[in-house]
Design a protein around this motif. Structure first.
Motif, PDB file in Angstrom:
ATOM      1  N   VAL A 108     -41.719   9.459  17.422  1.00 36.81           N
ATOM      2  CA  VAL A 108     -41.147   8.580  18.446  1.00 36.81           C
ATOM      3  C   VAL A 108     -39.654   8.879  18.613  1.00 36.81           C
ATOM      4  N   LEU A 109     -38.937   9.062  17.510  1.00 32.54           N
ATOM      5  CA  LEU A 109     -37.508   9.363  17.582  1.00 32.54           C
ATOM      6  C   LEU A 109     -37.253  10.716  18.237  1.00 32.54           C
ATOM      7  N   LEU A 125     -37.760  10.231  21.992  1.00 33.87           N
ATOM      8  CA  LEU A 125     -36.606   9.543  22.580  1.00 33.87           C
ATOM      9  C   LEU A 125     -35.395  10.464  22.678  1.00 33.87           C
ATOM     10  N   VAL A 155     -35.951  12.843  25.617  1.00 34.40           N
ATOM     11  CA  VAL A 155     -35.732  12.150  26.894  1.00 34.40           C
ATOM     12  C   VAL A 155     -34.231  12.003  27.149  1.00 34.40           C
ATOM     13  N   PHE A 156     -33.475  11.594  26.124  1.00 29.43           N
ATOM     14  CA  PHE A 156     -32.032  11.454  26.253  1.00 29.43           C
ATOM     15  C   PHE A 156     -31.375  12.784  26.617  1.00 29.43           C
TER      16      PHE A 156
END
Length: 62
Positions: A10-11, A14, A17-18
């Motif tokens: 998940v990290l 994220l 995406v960032f």
């Protein structure tokens, strides 16, 4: 799959995406030269370098 691996995935998602949302050009000073590159490329490069260092030190620790 363990909860720790799910958290890491998940990290990573994220972080990606960032990184890919930041597409504008930026100036980065590398000691002396001034380099203009897309921000996503600089963020991705630093993420890869950080992951390699983390993997190296975790492997050495064992």
């Amino acid at each position: 799959m363990t909860p720790a691996r799910i958290t890491v995935l998940v990290l990573v998602a994220l972080a990606l995406v960032f990184i890919f949302e930041n597409t504008r050009e930026t100036e980065i000073r590398l000691l002396v030269p001034l380099v203009t590159m897309p921000l996503w490329l600089a963020l991705l490069g630093m993420g890869v370098i950080g992951a390699l260092f983390g993997a190296y030190f975790m492997r050495r620790r064992r």
